[in-house]
Design an enzyme around this catalytic site. Structure first.
Site, PDB file in Angstrom:
ATOM      1  N   ASP A   1       3.503  -4.829   8.281  1.00  0.00           N
ATOM      2  CA  ASP A   1       2.058  -3.510   7.979  1.00  0.00           C
ATOM      3  C   ASP A   1       0.820  -4.608   8.210  1.00  0.00           C
ATOM      4  O   ASP A   1       0.504  -5.282   6.498  1.00  0.00           O
ATOM      5  CB  ASP A   1       1.934  -3.084   6.530  1.00  0.00           C
ATOM      6  CG  ASP A   1       0.209  -2.358   5.993  1.00  0.00           C
ATOM      7  OD1 ASP A   1      -0.289  -2.700   7.435  1.00  0.00           O
ATOM      8  OD2 ASP A   1       0.599  -1.529   5.079  1.00  0.00           O
TER       9      ASP A   1
ATOM     10  N   HIS B   1       0.612  -1.354  -0.041  1.00  0.00           N
ATOM     11  CA  HIS B   1      -0.181  -0.377   0.069  1.00  0.00           C
ATOM     12  C   HIS B   1       0.824   1.044   0.496  1.00  0.00           C
ATOM     13  O   HIS B   1       2.083   1.318   0.562  1.00  0.00           O
ATOM     14  CB  HIS B   1      -1.117  -0.151   1.702  1.00  0.00           C
ATOM     15  CG  HIS B   1      -1.712   1.088   1.627  1.00  0.00           C
ATOM     16  ND1 HIS B   1      -2.034   1.756   1.592  1.00  0.00           N
ATOM     17  CD2 HIS B   1      -2.681   1.023   1.278  1.00  0.00           C
ATOM     18  CE1 HIS B   1      -2.961   2.902   2.378  1.00  0.00           C
ATOM     19  NE2 HIS B   1      -3.456   1.993   1.391  1.00  0.00           N
TER      20      HIS B   1
ATOM     21  N   LYS C   1     -11.075  -1.076  10.460  1.00  0.00           N
ATOM     22  CA  LYS C   1     -10.527  -1.718   9.535  1.00  0.00           C
ATOM     23  C   LYS C   1     -10.892  -3.078  10.259  1.00  0.00           C
ATOM     24  O   LYS C   1     -11.347  -3.752   9.760  1.00  0.00           O
ATOM     25  CB  LYS C   1      -9.579  -1.944   8.924  1.00  0.00           C
ATOM     26  CG  LYS C   1      -9.178  -0.772   7.970  1.00  0.00           C
ATOM     27  CD  LYS C   1      -7.838  -1.457   7.256  1.00  0.00           C
ATOM     28  CE  LYS C   1      -6.870  -0.387   6.277  1.00  0.00           C
ATOM     29  NZ  LYS C   1      -7.527   0.520   5.141  1.00  0.00           N
TER      30      LYS C   1
ATOM     31  N   CYS D   1      -4.665   2.468  -3.647  1.00  0.00           N
ATOM     32  CA  CYS D   1      -3.576   2.636  -2.675  1.00  0.00           C
ATOM     33  C   CYS D   1      -2.517   1.855  -3.430  1.00  0.00           C
ATOM     34  O   CYS D   1      -1.581   2.055  -2.723  1.00  0.00           O
ATOM     35  CB  CYS D   1      -3.444   3.142  -1.414  1.00  0.00           C
ATOM     36  SG  CYS D   1      -4.985   4.538  -1.230  1.00  0.00           S
TER      37      CYS D   1
ATOM     38  N   GLN E   1      -4.635  -5.189   6.702  1.00  0.00           N
ATOM     39  CA  GLN E   1      -4.772  -6.695   6.455  1.00  0.00           C
ATOM     40  C   GLN E   1      -4.887  -7.707   6.856  1.00  0.00           C
ATOM     41  O   GLN E   1      -6.309  -8.434   6.418  1.00  0.00           O
ATOM     42  CB  GLN E   1      -5.500  -5.863   4.619  1.00  0.00           C
ATOM     43  CG  GLN E   1      -5.654  -4.885   4.011  1.00  0.00           C
ATOM     44  CD  GLN E   1      -6.864  -4.222   4.271  1.00  0.00           C
ATOM     45  OE1 GLN E   1      -7.752  -5.514   4.337  1.00  0.00           O
ATOM     46  NE2 GLN E   1      -7.110  -3.799   3.761  1.00  0.00           N
TER      47      GLN E   1
HETATM   48  N1  PMP Z   1      -1.734  -0.368   4.341  1.00  0.00           N
HETATM   49  C1  PMP Z   1      -2.464  -1.881   3.831  1.00  0.00           C
HETATM   50  C2  PMP Z   1      -2.451  -2.879   3.656  1.00  0.00           C
HETATM   51  C3  PMP Z   1      -4.432  -1.362   4.140  1.00  0.00           C
HETATM   52  O1  PMP Z   1      -4.598  -1.746   3.660  1.00  0.00           O
HETATM   53  C4  PMP Z   1      -4.186   0.243   4.201  1.00  0.00           C
HETATM   54  C5  PMP Z   1      -5.154   0.984   4.026  1.00  0.00           C
HETATM   55  N2  PMP Z   1      -6.741   0.741   2.752  1.00  0.00           N
HETATM   56  C6  PMP Z   1      -3.319   1.270   5.024  1.00  0.00           C
HETATM   57  C7  PMP Z   1      -1.954   0.754   4.885  1.00  0.00           C
HETATM   58  C8  PMP Z   1      -3.622   2.117   5.888  1.00  0.00           C
HETATM   59  O2  PMP Z   1      -4.393   2.659   6.670  1.00  0.00           O
HETATM   60  P1  PMP Z   1      -5.019   3.624   6.592  1.00  0.00           P
HETATM   61  O3  PMP Z   1      -5.512   4.426   5.777  1.00  0.00           O
HETATM   62  O4  PMP Z   1      -6.398   2.987   7.758  1.00  0.00           O
HETATM   63  O5  PMP Z   1      -3.735   4.522   7.793  1.00  0.00           O
END
Ligand code: PMP
Length: 420
Positions: free
Chosen positions: A213, A136, A239, A377, A216
């Site tokens: 990270d 991401h 999430k 993203c 997910q």
């Molecule tokens: N890493 C991953 C794998 C994600 O899916 C996301 C959110 N889509 C993020 C980071 C960023 O998370 P946040 O917008 O809650 O900071």
């Protein structure tokens, strides 16, 4: 246990999830969209929050709201206790060794930025950071900003045709300049569950720091940071059935202790004079300013919901729906699914012939089916796959088999409209 029996046991366990009962805690699921019952399949972006989270926020706003850590008065103390209770609940949730290892942030993005800015400030020109092509932007851009400031080198692990990381290549990227490997536990696009424990063990055998990270992974998998052996693990409450604006950085205490603060302000100091400032102990050293203490307190209720429902049961249920939807989608002419890893989370990314994902997403929305469209993203991954984006359906514990069916029917209808 023989494979057939294991499968049967999993099916029975997943059937134990009583969605009718669970959905009572999520009144939003009763609403309609464009005159159709809502089918919420954008859980990877944000999952819905159960009433106990909403009620906790209301309870605090109506009876307890006061800033934390600053007052001797009752309200402030009550609020501080709630926030710190949540820290202990997070510690237990991920099995961290101590509450000093749990830093509250605004989300995964801020947690990774914290590490990039704090630990990253100790990196030297030419030091190397290993990322993967499925990251991401939250796990790419902070390292690029650091590269632009310090001259570190970013190396990127590729994927195979199934959307799994090339582990041999990953191992080949390590050398004596490697300082950090930072990778997702589960891809938000492909759904791939990466072999993070093995990847971490390899990095640690080379003396390299590891950030995972977990944004997910943590909504679906039991996470044990000590078992994983990682140095950092990041995630977002929104999430995992919690409020927005709250996230967590788990960090190993001995590392966090050595790292400099990255933001200055109230809460993170011990003594301030114009000449010199000393910093608060962990975890407060990394929590400058007023935190989202109400969100944090309500997050505790979201974890309570997950614990009560059972994370393993949730995963079984979600994967059953996901596999059902995948099978149905595969029977529709022109559908291509991106992400065919052997081990996947409950996410389906797909395209229909050369139909733009937005067009398909709009037609699904008209039928009440809420999916995400676009690059999610993860632009470098889209470039690697040679596509502008995908349509992404993702499942949570409150979704039903009927909703998986509704997705298939809605895509079939949309295909009929778009292709003829
Ligand atoms: N890493 C991953 C794998 C994600 O899916 C996301 C959110 N889509 C993020 C980071 C960023 O998370 P946040 O917008 O809650 O900071």
């Amino acid at each position: 246990m023989p494979k057939g029996i294991a499968l049967l046991v999993r099916l029975i366990v997943s059937l134990m999830i009583d969605t009718e009962f669970i959905r009572k805690e999520f009144p939003i699921l009763e609403r309609t969209v464009a005159g159709n019952p809502l089918v919420y399949l954008d859980n990877t972006a944000t999952s819905q929050a159960p009433m106990r989270v909403v009620r906790e926020i209301e309870r605090i706003y109506t009876g307890m709201r006061a800033n934390v850590h600053r007052g001797v008065h009752t309200l402030s103390q009550e609020m501080t206790n709630l926030q710190e209770d949540c820290r202990e609940k997070v510690r237990q949730f991920v099995n961290a060794g101590s509450i000093e290892e749990i830093i509250f942030t605004r989300g995964t993005t801020e947690a990774i930025n914290l590490v990039a800015n704090s630990l990253g400030s100790t990196f030297k020109t030419g030091d190397e950071v290993i990322l993967t092509v499925m990251e991401h932007h939250a796990n790419i851009v902070p390292w690029q900003l650091l590269r632009d400031r310090t001259g570190i080198v970013l190396k990127v692990v590729d994927i195979n045709d199934k959307g799994e990381l090339d582990i041999e290549q990953y191992k080949s990227l390590f050398n004596d300049r490697t300082v950090l490997a930072s990778f997702c536990h589960v891809s938000n696009v492909l759904g791939t569950v990466n072999p993070v424990k093995e990847m971490t063990a390899f990095a640690k055998s080379k003396g390299v720091t590891v950030l995972i990270d977990g944004a997910q992974a943590i909504p679906h998998l039991k996470v044990d940071v000590q078992d994983l052996g990682c140095d950092f693990y990041t995630f977002s409450a929104h999430k995992m059935y919690g409020p927005s604006g709250v996230g967590v950085l788990y960090g190993r205490k001995d590392l966090l202790e050595k790292m400099p603060p990255w933001q200055g302000g109230g809460e993170m100091i011990s003594v301030v004079t114009f000449e010199h400032t000393t910093y608060a102990d962990l975890p407060f050293k990394f929590e400058a300013g007023t935190p989202d203490y109400i969100g944090i307190a309500a997050f505790a209720k979201a974890m309570e919901f997950m614990n009560e429902t059972g994370i393993r049961e949730m995963e079984e249920h979600e994967m059953r729906l996901c596999r059902h939807a995948e099978e149905g989608l595969r029977n529709i002419d022109g559908i291509k699914i991106y992400g065919e890893a052997d081990k996947k989370g409950p996410v389906i990314s797909f395209l229909l012939d050369n139909v733009h994902p937005y067009d398909l997403g709009m037609l699904l929305d008209k039928q009440g089916v809420e999916v995400r469209t676009g690059h999610h993203c993860a632009m470098p991954l889209m470039e690697r796959l040679g596509i502008p984006g995908t349509v992404r359906a993702s499942f949570a514990v409150y979704n039903t088999l009927q909703e998986a069916e509704a997705l298939i029917t809605a895509v079939r209808r949309a295909a009929a409209i778009l292709q003829f």
